[in-house]
Design an enzyme around this catalytic site. Structure first.
Site, PDB file in Angstrom:
ATOM      1  N   HIS A   5      75.957  26.092  55.532  1.00 35.74           N
ATOM      2  CA  HIS A   5      74.604  26.699  55.971  1.00 35.74           C
ATOM      3  C   HIS A   5      73.639  26.626  54.845  1.00 35.74           C
ATOM      4  O   HIS A   5      74.002  26.755  53.749  1.00 35.74           O
ATOM      5  CB  HIS A   5      75.092  28.007  56.278  1.00 35.74           C
ATOM      6  N   GLU A  25      73.884  21.943  57.640  1.00 32.86           N
ATOM      7  CA  GLU A  25      72.789  22.566  58.336  1.00 32.86           C
ATOM      8  C   GLU A  25      71.653  22.505  57.107  1.00 32.86           C
ATOM      9  O   GLU A  25      71.876  23.088  56.058  1.00 32.86           O
ATOM     10  CB  GLU A  25      72.954  23.708  58.770  1.00 32.86           C
ATOM     11  N   ASP A  27      66.990  23.339  56.702  1.00 38.53           N
ATOM     12  CA  ASP A  27      65.831  23.808  57.100  1.00 38.53           C
ATOM     13  C   ASP A  27      64.822  22.746  56.941  1.00 38.53           C
ATOM     14  O   ASP A  27      64.487  22.254  55.888  1.00 38.53           O
ATOM     15  CB  ASP A  27      65.579  25.024  56.584  1.00 38.53           C
ATOM     16  N   HIS A  41      63.890  26.786  53.265  1.00 42.65           N
ATOM     17  CA  HIS A  41      64.045  28.179  54.008  1.00 42.65           C
ATOM     18  C   HIS A  41      63.046  29.229  53.475  1.00 42.65           C
ATOM     19  O   HIS A  41      62.328  29.420  54.325  1.00 42.65           O
ATOM     20  CB  HIS A  41      65.669  28.582  54.002  1.00 42.65           C
ATOM     21  N   ASP A  85      67.663  22.344  61.039  1.00 44.29           N
ATOM     22  CA  ASP A  85      66.959  23.864  61.379  1.00 44.29           C
ATOM     23  C   ASP A  85      65.603  23.819  61.362  1.00 44.29           C
ATOM     24  O   ASP A  85      65.046  23.655  60.303  1.00 44.29           O
ATOM     25  CB  ASP A  85      67.676  24.797  60.709  1.00 44.29           C
TER      26      ASP A  85
END
Length: 275
Positions: A5, A25, A27, A41, A85
């Site tokens: 993540h 993942e 962003d 993020h 994301d």
């Protein structure tokens, strides 16, 4: 699939793979015009994580291309899925189409290399809200206009905002999309979350003939007890800040004969049918 993540800095890619992730993942942050600028993020983010790590989006794509290209010195065979994301909730939904064009173009130029020895990983487009569905239309339109529709085979869609599952299906129907779909369910690791919606998603996945959810994953899991709970329900993937914890849980007697890590040979768009 164990998804690392918030893997937003280039040096974190190998770090998360070393911990046992086979998917990452990251962003994607846009400017006001829908141009993808950074993997970032920002604050707030998950408890216990540094929210400010980032890379230039195109440089990040260049790096993960090398990591997912057989024969490249940086190649890591375990990395089979990239989840983008897409921070579309930070821009006007009128810019979702422009954002889709931009991300598709950058993937063509920096990841797939327009067919010249590009990366092989599957791509999951994580879209926060159904109102941003024009991103998908733009992405597909761009691949078609650029003459590279073959990459549709590598691309999947996932709405991540915990919206009503039937509303999501309606938007997918409107787009004419009934393949390559994942369904996420979860919340930041700072808060607890029940399993009601997750169970509904899994029920739909397991309904014969239901096409709109072949894969379901839970996010962002940090406690081993919650990982076990999700695995008992039968999720296809777990997103975690601690991939090594997921690996440990998977080795436990209860799970070791039921689950294995996905490899490149496993099709992420197909519903898993136990033998």
């Amino acid at each position: 699939w164990i998804m690392g993540h918030m893997v937003n800095a280039i040096e974190q890619v190998d770090e998360f793979l070393d911990l046992g992730a086979n998917a990452i993942e990251f962003d994607v942050d846009f400017d006001d015009d829908g141009v993808a600028k950074y993997t970032h993020h920002g604050i707030p983010c998950d408890c216990g994580r540094l929210c400010t790590k980032y890379a230039v989006f195109t440089e990040y794509l260049d790096y993960v291309r090398q990591v997912t290209t057989p024969g490249d010195p940086k190649f890591r065979k375990e990395l089979v899925l990239l989840a983008l994301d897409l921070k579309l909730q930070r821009i006007s939904s009128e810019k979702a189409y422009a954002a889709g064009v931009d991300v598709a173009t950058k993937l063509l130029d920096h990841y797939w290399m327009r067919g010249w020895n590009g990366g092989r990983a599957y791509i999951l487009l994580n879209i926060p809200l159904v109102e941003d569905y024009e991103f998908i239309r733009a992405f597909k339109d761009t691949l078609r206009k650029e003459g590279h529709e073959q990459y549709n085979a590598k691309v999947g869609i996932n709405f991540t905002g915990n919206e009503d599952l039937d509303e999501i299906r309606e938007v997918l129907e409107k787009l004419g999309e009934d393949e390559h779909i994942w369904q996420a369910d979860g919340i930041t690791s700072c808060f607890p979350r029940g399993t009601e919606r997750l169970k509904k998603a899994l029920e739909k996945r397991d309904t014969p003939g239901y096409k709109y959810i072949p894969k379901v994953y839970a996010w962002t899991l940090v406690r081993s007890s919650i990982m076990r709970r999700s695995l008992r329900l039968g999720v296809d993937g777990v997103m975690s800040n601690y991939p090594d914890s997921v690996v440990k849980v998977l080795k436990e007697k209860e799970f070791s004969d039921k689950f294995r890590l996905a490899t490149y040979a496993d099709n992420p768009w197909e519903k898993f049918t136990p033998i």
